[in-house]
Write a protein that holds these residues in place. Structure first.
Motif, PDB file in Angstrom:
ATOM      1  N   LEU A 150       0.831  -1.206   0.000  1.00  0.00           N
ATOM      2  CA  LEU A 150       0.000   0.000   0.000  1.00  0.00           C
ATOM      3  C   LEU A 150       0.864   1.255   0.000  1.00  0.00           C
ATOM      4  CD1 LEU A 150      -2.930   0.940   0.041  1.00  0.00           C
ATOM      5  CD2 LEU A 150      -2.871   0.858   2.540  1.00  0.00           C
ATOM      6  N   MET A 151       1.969   1.214   0.720  1.00  0.00           N
ATOM      7  CA  MET A 151       2.894   2.346   0.762  1.00  0.00           C
ATOM      8  C   MET A 151       3.464   2.614  -0.626  1.00  0.00           C
ATOM      9  SD  MET A 151       4.693   4.570   2.522  1.00  0.00           S
ATOM     10  CE  MET A 151       6.293   5.383   2.491  1.00  0.00           C
ATOM     11  N   THR A 152       3.706   1.563  -1.387  1.00  0.00           N
ATOM     12  CA  THR A 152       4.223   1.708  -2.747  1.00  0.00           C
ATOM     13  C   THR A 152       3.161   2.290  -3.675  1.00  0.00           C
ATOM     14  OG1 THR A 152       5.684  -0.192  -2.393  1.00  0.00           O
ATOM     15  CG2 THR A 152       5.298   0.489  -4.680  1.00  0.00           C
ATOM     16  N   LEU A 153       1.915   1.829  -3.520  1.00  0.00           N
ATOM     17  CA  LEU A 153       0.822   2.307  -4.366  1.00  0.00           C
ATOM     18  C   LEU A 153       0.454   3.757  -4.077  1.00  0.00           C
ATOM     19  CD1 LEU A 153      -1.590  -0.778  -4.246  1.00  0.00           C
ATOM     20  CD2 LEU A 153      -0.180  -0.029  -6.189  1.00  0.00           C
ATOM     21  N   LYS A 154       0.500   4.127  -2.789  1.00  0.00           N
ATOM     22  CA  LYS A 154       0.032   5.455  -2.384  1.00  0.00           C
ATOM     23  C   LYS A 154       0.948   6.011  -1.287  1.00  0.00           C
ATOM     24  CE  LYS A 154      -3.207   8.625  -2.847  1.00  0.00           C
ATOM     25  NZ  LYS A 154      -3.296   9.421  -4.109  1.00  0.00           N
TER      26      LYS A 154
END
Length: 343
Positions: free
Chosen positions: A63-67
């Motif tokens: 999730l950190m990578t996506l957003k």
């Protein structure tokens, strides 16, 4: 329509809590803008907060990578996802955040407390070291009480964390941070004196401004003198350590020390790595350091000599001086403390 929207985010929260990456992408396929919603809310509990708090490492990194912007959000309690991971001791997630965005070490949460401040309070010296190398500028961050990470480590009695921070500021030539004052005008030196941390005082005395005054107009020496036995409670242990290092006898006095033949360690200066004590005025920095070390040992020996009765030589003044040279209860031989703070 509104209830449908609520249902979407409830599902997203459940996915984050379970750490289910497959269902996350199913939701994104169904609602491509599902994560954009959080950019428009100042304070909110994002799915990244949930997964970080629950210890869902892989989901959190995905999730950190996506957003990435979700990592900058504070929840309604004033905490970022990294703060929550630290609070729950999810160190793998903390290191994951660090790898993706090292600036998160400086993210300011409730009370302007950063992850670096929090780790200094916890005393995790390994993580503290990683934070400093990942984000060097974080050493400058202040809480709303104007505390540096060094202030917090000392106040929290985290001696090893303090030593890590001290080593860092010395290696990056930022010793001026040690003279930084908190909201009460106290430097790290003042705080160490107020809680009788003589180990810290010894480490700092050649680095900081020992004459700095807080908002009460007091130096660290003044604070120490408020104790009836200023540096005595911990002096015994330090004296034992000093005697062990310099091969003192069990009942060594100052005169005995000065009159004895130098030990092999002192003679060769192998342990301290310093030069001849006689080279002081125009000698090297190492010579001065060795002289200072001897002065510290001298003070410790003197204080230990009369520690048992908790009554220094000459006793205490019984009444105030008309010209304010001394006050009732002050030691008549306070120069011993002055020796501790002067080179």
């Amino acid at each position: 329509m509104a209830s449908r929207s609520v249902d979407i985010y409830e599902r997203l929260n459940m996915v984050a809590q379970d750490g289910d990456i497959e269902r996350l992408y199913e939701l994104i396929a169904e609602y491509p803008n599902i994560l954009e919603h959080f950019d428009n809310v100042s304070f909110c509990k994002t799915p990244l907060h949930i997964s970080a708090e629950k210890g869902q490492t892989h989901f959190t990194m995905e999730l950190m990578t996506l957003k990435p912007s979700l990592a900058l959000k504070l929840n309604v309690s004033g905490f970022s996802p990294m703060h929550l991971a630290l609070q729950k001791n999810h160190i793998r997630i903390v290191r994951g955040f660090l790898a993706i965005d090292s600036s998160l070490v400086s993210i300011k949460g409730r009370g302007r407390i950063t992850p670096l401040h929090y780790v200094a309070q916890l005393g995790n010296e390994e993580l503290l070291s990683e934070f400093l190398f990942a984000c060097p500028s974080s050493i400058e961050d202040l809480t709303i009480k104007c505390e540096t990470a060094v202030h917090i480590a000392v106040k929290s009695n985290q001696f090893m964390a303090f030593k890590v921070l001290l080593g860092w500021v010395r290696r990056v030539n930022r010793e001026e941070i040690l003279d930084s004052k908190d909201e009460d005008g106290n430097t790290v030196f003042h705080i160490a004196a107020s809680i009788n941390q003589t180990e810290i005082l010894t480490l700092l005395r050649n680095t900081v401004n020992v004459k700095a005054k807080n908002l009460d107009g007091k130096t660290a020496m003044d604070i120490l003198e408020t104790y009836k036995s200023p540096i005595f409670p911990k002096a015994t242990r330090l004296v034992c350590n000093a005697k062990e290092i310099l091969l003192f006898g069990p009942s060594m006095t100052l005169a005995g020390y000065l009159s004895r033949k130098p030990s092999t360690i002192e003679g060769k200066n192998k342990l301290l790595g310093l030069n001849n004590l006689s080279k002081t005025r125009h000698g090297s920095r190492e010579s001065t350091d060795f002289r200072n070390a001897i002065l510290v040992v001298a003070v410790l020996i003197v204080t230990a000599t009369y520690q048992a009765g908790l009554s220094p030589p000459g006793g205490y003044w019984e009444e105030n001086s008309p010209n304010d040279d001394h006050t009732a209860g002050q030691m008549t031989m306070s120069f011993n403390l002055a020796l501790f703070f002067t080179s």
